[in-house]
Design a protein around this motif. Structure first.
Motif, PDB file in Angstrom:
ATOM      1  N   LEU A 292       0.834  -1.207   0.000  1.00  0.00           N
ATOM      2  CA  LEU A 292       0.000   0.000   0.000  1.00  0.00           C
ATOM      3  C   LEU A 292       0.870   1.260   0.000  1.00  0.00           C
ATOM      4  O   LEU A 292       0.559   2.249  -0.666  1.00  0.00           O
ATOM      5  N   THR A 293       1.995   1.192   0.751  1.00  0.00           N
ATOM      6  CA  THR A 293       2.856   2.380   0.837  1.00  0.00           C
ATOM      7  C   THR A 293       3.857   2.466  -0.310  1.00  0.00           C
ATOM      8  O   THR A 293       4.655   3.400  -0.351  1.00  0.00           O
ATOM      9  N   ASP A 294       3.831   1.506  -1.238  1.00  0.00           N
ATOM     10  CA  ASP A 294       4.654   1.640  -2.452  1.00  0.00           C
ATOM     11  C   ASP A 294       4.130   2.773  -3.344  1.00  0.00           C
ATOM     12  O   ASP A 294       4.827   3.234  -4.234  1.00  0.00           O
ATOM     13  N   ILE A 295       2.888   3.165  -3.099  1.00  0.00           N
ATOM     14  CA  ILE A 295       2.270   4.165  -3.974  1.00  0.00           C
ATOM     15  C   ILE A 295       2.573   5.575  -3.449  1.00  0.00           C
ATOM     16  O   ILE A 295       2.273   5.889  -2.300  1.00  0.00           O
ATOM     17  N   PRO A 296       3.166   6.414  -4.301  1.00  0.00           N
ATOM     18  CA  PRO A 296       3.463   7.785  -3.855  1.00  0.00           C
ATOM     19  C   PRO A 296       2.180   8.488  -3.407  1.00  0.00           C
ATOM     20  O   PRO A 296       1.141   8.314  -4.044  1.00  0.00           O
ATOM     21  N   GLY A 297       2.260   9.198  -2.327  1.00  0.00           N
ATOM     22  CA  GLY A 297       1.077   9.931  -1.835  1.00  0.00           C
ATOM     23  C   GLY A 297       0.166   9.077  -0.972  1.00  0.00           C
ATOM     24  O   GLY A 297      -0.931   9.500  -0.608  1.00  0.00           O
ATOM     25  N   SER A 298       0.617   7.847  -0.613  1.00  0.00           N
ATOM     26  CA  SER A 298      -0.264   6.957   0.159  1.00  0.00           C
ATOM     27  C   SER A 298      -0.510   7.473   1.577  1.00  0.00           C
ATOM     28  O   SER A 298      -1.421   6.999   2.262  1.00  0.00           O
ATOM     29  N   SER A 299       0.274   8.455   2.009  1.00  0.00           N
ATOM     30  CA  SER A 299       0.032   9.001   3.357  1.00  0.00           C
ATOM     31  C   SER A 299      -1.341   9.660   3.435  1.00  0.00           C
ATOM     32  O   SER A 299      -1.859   9.876   4.525  1.00  0.00           O
ATOM     33  N   ALA A 300      -1.949   9.953   2.268  1.00  0.00           N
ATOM     34  CA  ALA A 300      -3.290  10.548   2.282  1.00  0.00           C
ATOM     35  C   ALA A 300      -4.315   9.572   2.852  1.00  0.00           C
ATOM     36  O   ALA A 300      -5.348   9.987   3.357  1.00  0.00           O
ATOM     37  N   TYR A 301      -4.052   8.270   2.792  1.00  0.00           N
ATOM     38  CA  TYR A 301      -5.071   7.308   3.257  1.00  0.00           C
ATOM     39  C   TYR A 301      -4.523   6.229   4.196  1.00  0.00           C
ATOM     40  O   TYR A 301      -5.239   5.658   4.987  1.00  0.00           O
ATOM     41  N   MET A 302      -3.230   5.951   4.145  1.00  0.00           N
ATOM     42  CA  MET A 302      -2.679   4.881   4.976  1.00  0.00           C
ATOM     43  C   MET A 302      -2.443   5.413   6.386  1.00  0.00           C
ATOM     44  O   MET A 302      -1.662   6.344   6.579  1.00  0.00           O
ATOM     45  N   GLN A 303      -3.168   4.802   7.368  1.00  0.00           N
ATOM     46  CA  GLN A 303      -3.030   5.336   8.718  1.00  0.00           C
ATOM     47  C   GLN A 303      -2.023   4.538   9.541  1.00  0.00           C
ATOM     48  O   GLN A 303      -1.122   5.100  10.123  1.00  0.00           O
ATOM     49  N   GLN A 304      -2.197   3.227   9.567  1.00  0.00           N
ATOM     50  CA  GLN A 304      -1.301   2.415  10.384  1.00  0.00           C
ATOM     51  C   GLN A 304      -1.322   0.974   9.905  1.00  0.00           C
ATOM     52  O   GLN A 304      -2.342   0.477   9.430  1.00  0.00           O
ATOM     53  N   GLY A 305      -0.160   0.315  10.023  1.00  0.00           N
ATOM     54  CA  GLY A 305      -0.104  -1.114   9.739  1.00  0.00           C
ATOM     55  C   GLY A 305       0.612  -1.793  10.889  1.00  0.00           C
ATOM     56  O   GLY A 305       1.679  -1.343  11.312  1.00  0.00           O
ATOM     57  N   VAL A 306       0.021  -2.863  11.442  1.00  0.00           N
ATOM     58  CA  VAL A 306       0.717  -3.591  12.507  1.00  0.00           C
ATOM     59  C   VAL A 306       0.868  -5.048  12.101  1.00  0.00           C
ATOM     60  O   VAL A 306       0.059  -5.593  11.356  1.00  0.00           O
ATOM     61  N   VAL A 307       1.955  -5.652  12.591  1.00  0.00           N
ATOM     62  CA  VAL A 307       2.149  -7.084  12.394  1.00  0.00           C
ATOM     63  C   VAL A 307       1.917  -7.745  13.744  1.00  0.00           C
ATOM     64  O   VAL A 307       2.671  -7.510  14.688  1.00  0.00           O
ATOM     65  N   CYS A 308       0.824  -8.494  13.853  1.00  0.00           N
ATOM     66  CA  CYS A 308       0.531  -9.220  15.098  1.00  0.00           C
ATOM     67  C   CYS A 308       0.727 -10.694  14.802  1.00  0.00           C
ATOM     68  O   CYS A 308      -0.199 -11.369  14.350  1.00  0.00           O
ATOM     69  N   TYR A 309       1.941 -11.157  15.055  1.00  0.00           N
ATOM     70  CA  TYR A 309       2.308 -12.503  14.617  1.00  0.00           C
ATOM     71  C   TYR A 309       1.900 -13.546  15.651  1.00  0.00           C
ATOM     72  O   TYR A 309       1.337 -14.578  15.311  1.00  0.00           O
ATOM     73  N   SER A 310       2.188 -13.248  16.917  1.00  0.00           N
ATOM     74  CA  SER A 310       1.867 -14.248  17.956  1.00  0.00           C
ATOM     75  C   SER A 310       0.417 -14.084  18.404  1.00  0.00           C
ATOM     76  O   SER A 310      -0.184 -13.013  18.252  1.00  0.00           O
ATOM     77  N   ASN A 311      -0.123 -15.147  18.986  1.00  0.00           N
ATOM     78  CA  ASN A 311      -1.483 -15.063  19.529  1.00  0.00           C
ATOM     79  C   ASN A 311      -1.560 -13.984  20.606  1.00  0.00           C
ATOM     80  O   ASN A 311      -2.526 -13.231  20.687  1.00  0.00           O
ATOM     81  N   GLU A 312      -0.490 -13.945  21.403  1.00  0.00           N
ATOM     82  CA  GLU A 312      -0.447 -12.987  22.515  1.00  0.00           C
ATOM     83  C   GLU A 312      -0.566 -11.543  21.986  1.00  0.00           C
ATOM     84  O   GLU A 312      -1.295 -10.721  22.544  1.00  0.00           O
ATOM     85  N   SER A 313       0.132 -11.263  20.882  1.00  0.00           N
ATOM     86  CA  SER A 313       0.076  -9.891  20.349  1.00  0.00           C
ATOM     87  C   SER A 313      -1.308  -9.597  19.765  1.00  0.00           C
ATOM     88  O   SER A 313      -1.765  -8.460  19.782  1.00  0.00           O
ATOM     89  N   LYS A 314      -1.958 -10.626  19.250  1.00  0.00           N
ATOM     90  CA  LYS A 314      -3.323 -10.403  18.721  1.00  0.00           C
ATOM     91  C   LYS A 314      -4.252 -10.005  19.871  1.00  0.00           C
ATOM     92  O   LYS A 314      -5.131  -9.152  19.711  1.00  0.00           O
ATOM     93  N   THR A 315      -4.019 -10.609  21.013  1.00  0.00           N
ATOM     94  CA  THR A 315      -4.853 -10.293  22.174  1.00  0.00           C
ATOM     95  C   THR A 315      -4.496  -8.924  22.766  1.00  0.00           C
ATOM     96  O   THR A 315      -5.356  -8.066  22.939  1.00  0.00           O
ATOM     97  N   SER A 316      -3.164  -8.717  23.000  1.00  0.00           N
ATOM     98  CA  SER A 316      -2.799  -7.482  23.708  1.00  0.00           C
ATOM     99  C   SER A 316      -2.945  -6.247  22.810  1.00  0.00           C
ATOM    100  O   SER A 316      -3.340  -5.194  23.275  1.00  0.00           O
TER     101      SER A 316
END
Ligand code: ATP
Length: 418
Positions: A292-316
């Protein structure tokens, strides 16, 4: 007119260098209606190059050779061509003094060896090289035009553009080839071919003929339409009509008709609707947010991306109840939905995405084999979730997951508008 392109250089017979010059040359020849019928890569060997050129002279209207015009012993293109044509070479004093001046400007005395670059086969015309020492050569032999250009792309490209404009365009009969790239995702190649074959068959014999090539590339299918026409306007009309027929048959499976990538189409859709997006990724490890952020100007719509790999991180991080993960498993539609809803709630983005899957090679079970991926997209009043079964190695599963997520986003956003 038919063309043969020859890339000269032993390095391109190793795994470390590829011939890219011929792609540029092909594109430019096509725009003036010249068909490339053969491409070859040959090492620095006079006998082999001689045989190749001799063969091409029997049928080609244009032979474009790149590389092997340097000053050293293994730069053999001039020698091979002079040998095939049975002409001698002589030193062109003007070329040699130009090379000498180029060296002098850098404060260096021209090495004697560079005189070789001033050797010109009898009957050849010089082609100016604004970015390097070796001039190109233009030689006419019977019906064939031979073009010899240096190998470095930054030298070759402007020289070939000038050759096309000044010499080849007028010989090619005025017709050009014009392309349109249609991109499709979510359907198999055989399914697309079965649907569109009856449509594109007749295009071959219409006033402005259009040929069609199907290319299956990672997670998508491309239809390349090539129209042969006297001018851009006539080609544009024929291509628009052809694209309209394809859209009628394939509907929303087509995501772009002008070569745009899926991440760019989704970006355009978010921008047009003034929406923001946030992503929660597990098995793709951030690939979706990266695309999504490969596109120039994507800061107009991209707010946040998180990687929740473990089950624990999905919960917390995303507030997914441990009991939900326990009940359905981390790779499941309820968890994907909770990830999409969770990241939306956490960031207050308009659109949320959740991806959870098994990229492999380990971790699969009979119920959920490697390549099982659940993806959810969520927006106000609209939530969609799907489970996919992808094949291929880890990298392919990750890429196809990001592709499927982008496609679900595109469909959620109703793009492109019909
Ligand atoms: P020079 O005067 O710079 O020696 P040359 O005509 O002898 O020019 P080569 O020595 O054959 O050219 O190639 C120089 C470099 O140009 C190569 O190392 C390679 O990086 C690049 N090159 C050559 N041919 C190609 C090609 N077909 N596609 C892409 N790059 C190429």
């Amino acid at each position: 007119m038919n063309a043969c392109i020859i890339a000269v250089g032993s390095e391109m017979l190793t795994p470390f260098r590829v011939d890219t010059n011929s792609l540029f040359v092909t594109e430019h020849l096509n725009t003036i209606g010249v068909d490339v019928r053969m491409k070859a890569v040959v090492g620095d060997d006079v006998a082999e190059l001689t045989a190749l050129v001799r063969g091409a002279l029997e049928w080609a209207d244009v032979i474009v050779m790149t590389g092997g015009l340097g000053p050293t012993e293994d730069d053999i293109t001039r020698d091979a061509v002079a040998r095939v044509l049975g002409v001698s070479m002589s030193e062109n004093e003007a070329v040699v003094s130009r090379i000498r001046e180029r060296f002098a400007k850098r404060g260096i005395t021209m090495p004697e060896i560079n005189r070789r670059q001033g050797m010109v086969p009898d009957g050849a015309t010089l082609v100016e090289n604004p970015n390097g020492t070796a001039p190109g050569l233009w030689i006419e032999h019977g019906r064939t035009a031979m073009v010899l250009l240096p190998g470095p792309p930054r030298e070759m490209k402007p020289m070939f553009e000038a050759i096309v404009r000044d010499r080849l365009a007028s010989r090619s009969g005025g017709e050009g080839l014009f392309r349109r790239v249609i991109k499709i995702t979510g359907r198999t190649e055989s399914d697309v071919d079965a649907t569109v074959q009856p449509i594109y068959g007749p295009w071959q014999s219409q006033d402005v003929p259009i040929s069609t090539t199907i290319l299956a590339v990672l997670g998508q299918i491309e239809l390349h339409l090539t129209a042969r026409a006297a001018d851009r306007v006539a080609a544009g009309r024929a291509l628009d009509a052809a694209v309209g027929e394809l859209q009628g048959a394939l509907g929303e499976a087509i995501y772009s008709v002008d070569g745009l990538g899926l991440e760019a189409v989704v970006g355009q859709a978010l921008r047009d609707r003034g929406l923001t997006i946030a992503t929660a990724e597990s098995c793709t490890g951030g690939l979706l947010s990266s695309r999504l952020t490969d596109i120039p100007g994507s800061s107009a719509y991209m707010q946040q991306g998180v990687v929740c790999y473990s089950n624990e991180s999905k919960t917390s991080w995303l507030g997914i109840p441990a009991a939900l993960i326990e009940e359905y498993g981390a790779v499941s539609e309820p968890v994907a939905k909770a990830m999409a809803a969770g990241i939306r709630a956490k960031t207050s983005a308009d659109v949320g995405v959740g991806i959870t899957g098994i990229a492999g090679p380990g971790g699969g079970t009979p119920e959920k084999p490697v390549g099982t991926v659940a993806i959810a997209v969520s927006a106000a009043g609209d939530e969609r979730v799907r489970t996919f079964q992808f094949f291929g190695g880890r990298e392919l599963v990750k890429f196809q997951s990001s592709q499927a997520a982008l496609n679900m986003l595109r469909l959620l956003l109703g793009y492109p508008r019909s």
